[in-house]
Design a protein around this motif. Structure first.
Motif, PDB file in Angstrom:
ATOM      1  N   ASN A  41      78.838  15.397 -57.025  1.00 49.84           N
ATOM      2  CA  ASN A  41      79.259  15.888 -55.718  1.00 49.84           C
ATOM      3  C   ASN A  41      80.755  16.197 -55.671  1.00 49.84           C
ATOM      4  O   ASN A  41      81.215  16.904 -54.784  1.00 49.84           O
ATOM      5  CB  ASN A  41      78.898  14.862 -54.642  1.00 49.84           C
ATOM      6  CG  ASN A  41      79.554  13.519 -54.859  1.00 49.84           C
ATOM      7  OD1 ASN A  41      80.044  13.204 -55.950  1.00 49.84           O
ATOM      8  ND2 ASN A  41      79.582  12.707 -53.828  1.00 49.84           N
ATOM      9  N   GLY A 176      81.199   9.368 -46.784  1.00 49.05           N
ATOM     10  CA  GLY A 176      80.318  10.086 -45.857  1.00 49.05           C
ATOM     11  C   GLY A 176      80.505  11.597 -45.886  1.00 49.05           C
ATOM     12  O   GLY A 176      79.799  12.329 -45.182  1.00 49.05           O
ATOM     13  N   THR A 178      79.906  13.793 -48.354  1.00 48.08           N
ATOM     14  CA  THR A 178      78.742  14.475 -48.933  1.00 48.08           C
ATOM     15  C   THR A 178      77.582  14.462 -47.944  1.00 48.08           C
ATOM     16  O   THR A 178      76.936  15.493 -47.731  1.00 48.08           O
ATOM     17  CB  THR A 178      78.325  13.775 -50.243  1.00 48.08           C
ATOM     18  OG1 THR A 178      79.457  13.762 -51.113  1.00 48.08           O
ATOM     19  CG2 THR A 178      77.164  14.487 -50.912  1.00 48.08           C
ATOM     20  N   TYR A 257      77.093   3.883 -57.169  1.00 48.86           N
ATOM     21  CA  TYR A 257      76.498   4.831 -56.211  1.00 48.86           C
ATOM     22  C   TYR A 257      75.010   5.102 -56.449  1.00 48.86           C
ATOM     23  O   TYR A 257      74.156   4.634 -55.705  1.00 48.86           O
ATOM     24  CB  TYR A 257      77.255   6.165 -56.251  1.00 48.86           C
ATOM     25  CG  TYR A 257      78.686   6.092 -55.799  1.00 48.86           C
ATOM     26  CD1 TYR A 257      78.997   6.000 -54.442  1.00 48.86           C
ATOM     27  CD2 TYR A 257      79.728   6.130 -56.713  1.00 48.86           C
ATOM     28  CE1 TYR A 257      80.314   5.947 -54.018  1.00 48.86           C
ATOM     29  CE2 TYR A 257      81.055   6.084 -56.294  1.00 48.86           C
ATOM     30  CZ  TYR A 257      81.337   5.987 -54.948  1.00 48.86           C
ATOM     31  OH  TYR A 257      82.631   5.928 -54.537  1.00 48.86           O
ATOM     32  N   GLY A 286      75.979  12.205 -59.324  1.00 46.08           N
ATOM     33  CA  GLY A 286      76.689  12.263 -60.608  1.00 46.08           C
ATOM     34  C   GLY A 286      77.572  11.068 -60.871  1.00 46.08           C
ATOM     35  O   GLY A 286      77.191   9.936 -60.574  1.00 46.08           O
TER      36      GLY A 286
HETATM   37  C1  LIG Z   1      82.170   9.632 -54.766  1.00 44.19           C
HETATM   38  C2  LIG Z   1      80.733   9.461 -54.986  1.00 44.19           C
HETATM   39  C3  LIG Z   1      79.829   9.315 -53.918  1.00 44.19           C
HETATM   40  C4  LIG Z   1      80.285   9.192 -52.490  1.00 44.19           C
HETATM   41  O1  LIG Z   1      80.437  10.422 -51.872  1.00 44.19           O
HETATM   42  P1  LIG Z   1      81.064  10.476 -50.406  1.00 44.19           P
HETATM   43  O2  LIG Z   1      81.117  11.925 -50.140  1.00 44.19           O
HETATM   44  O3  LIG Z   1      82.430   9.860 -50.486  1.00 44.19           O
HETATM   45  O4  LIG Z   1      80.195   9.716 -49.495  1.00 44.19           O
HETATM   46  C5  LIG Z   1      78.493   9.236 -54.213  1.00 44.19           C
HETATM   47  N1  LIG Z   1      78.059   9.281 -55.490  1.00 44.19           N
HETATM   48  C6  LIG Z   1      78.896   9.384 -56.533  1.00 44.19           C
HETATM   49  C7  LIG Z   1      78.343   9.379 -57.898  1.00 44.19           C
HETATM   50  C8  LIG Z   1      80.251   9.483 -56.312  1.00 44.19           C
HETATM   51  O5  LIG Z   1      81.085   9.568 -57.365  1.00 44.19           O
END
Ligand SMILES: *Cc1c(COP(=O)(O)O)cnc(C)c1O
Length: 304
Positions: A41, A176, A178, A257, A286
């Motif tokens: 993302n 939040g 994404t 994550y 990712g």
């Molecule tokens: C940074 C990250 C997220 C979180 O995304 P947000 O837009 O900050 O909520 C989720 N998954 C992975 C693998 C990330 O590196």
């Protein structure tokens, strides 16, 4: 703005006995496979910021992150590819040995500045960096790309993908940004579900609402019971699940994550959360940097 990634991520169907029993279809959107370094993302969240920098003829980018931050490496790589210089403000004092994530960012040309946790949380630009930036036109990208540009970039994640068949869209949630982007580009019949990876971070709701236009504030929800102990914490069950998930699907995940995302999905299925006939899209965001903080050999797959 497609100078780094212009491929459309694959949608990979997953067949596991539990899902079949519940009559739930599941697919994983492989954002993790769109680029070897600017994984997941992070590219989508960065692209509008970088486009704006290039448009305004600003050649310097400043951002914030932790020692195992996917965002830091992604920003370093994307800036290198775009011909921009990058500066990273890193949370915590400099350790005698740089974490592999930071070594990689530095090798991509990012200049690193370490700052106390307190100064970091107040978003203070370290004095040494402020001096270097004096007179240089630059942009600042908030931690994790949080902001309208981050959301609008994330809203392009589904570009080129037919998402109509899906009833539910699930993603892991840090800032939040994404989630907000996915909500923005989701269809009215879809439920977007964010799995918070932080413990009791109830301000998240507000952070997401703050980004979204009013018309889009309805079809999503945040789940707070799947953090496995808190941000960057893990349990033996989570790590065992990640290995098992990899064995069964071939899909690697990270314990910060996406491991929590897939684990949550499995638990929700087991609890019969999804009505029969549901078709769930799991967004693999990712970023396996976090796994580099584990003792080598902890997982059956690597962090690359
Ligand atoms: C940074 C990250 C997220 C979180 O995304 P947000 O837009 O900050 O909520 C989720 N998954 C992975 C693998 C990330 O590196």
């Amino acid at each position: 703005m497609s100078f780094i990634i212009n491929s459309i991520p694959a949608v990979q169907p997953i067949f596991l006995p539990l899902f079949g029993q519940q009559r739930v279809a599941a697919s994983v959107l492989r954002l993790d496979a769109v680029h070897p370094v600017v994984s997941g993302n992070k590219w989508y969240k960065l692209k509008m910021y970088l486009a704006a920098a290039l448009e305004e003829n600003k050649k310097t980018v400043v951002t914030f992150g932790g020692a195992y931050s996917n965002h830091i490496v992604a920003t370093a790589a994307a800036c290198a590819a775009a011909g921009l210089s990058s500066y990273g403000i890193i949370r915590g004092e400099k350790a005698p040995m740089l974490a592999p994530t930071l070594l990689q960012a530095a090798s991509l040309g990012m200049h690193l500045f370490f700052t106390s946790r307190e100064a970091y949380s107040n978003k203070v630009i370290p004095e040494e960096l402020a001096l270097q930036l004096n007179g240089i036109d630059h942009i600042i990208i908030p931690e994790g790309g949080y902001g309208e540009k981050g959301m609008k970039g994330a809203a392009t994640i589904f570009d080129g993908i037919d998402i109509r068949q899906f009833t539910h869209i699930l993603c892991a949630v840090g800032t939040g940004t994404t989630l907000a982007g996915l909500v923005l580009s989701s269809l009215p019949h879809q439920h977007v579900m964010g799995i918070s990876v932080l413990k009791n971070n109830f301000s998240l709701q507000q952070a997401v609402q703050h980004l979204l236009p009013e018309s889009k504030m309805v079809n999503y929800q945040l789940l707070h019971n799947h953090h496995c102990g808190g941000y960057a914490k893990h349990t033996p069950e989570l790590l065992a699940f990640m290995d098992e998930w990899y064995r069964q699907t071939g899909i690697p995940s990270d314990f910060v994550y996406t491991g929590k995302l897939f684990f949550a999905f499995q638990q929700l299925c087991a609890d019969q959360y999804f009505p029969p006939g549901s078709n769930v899209l799991l967004v693999h965001s990712g970023g396996l940097q976090g796994n580099r903080s584990l003792r080598p050999g902890t997982l059956i797959f690597g962090s690359e």
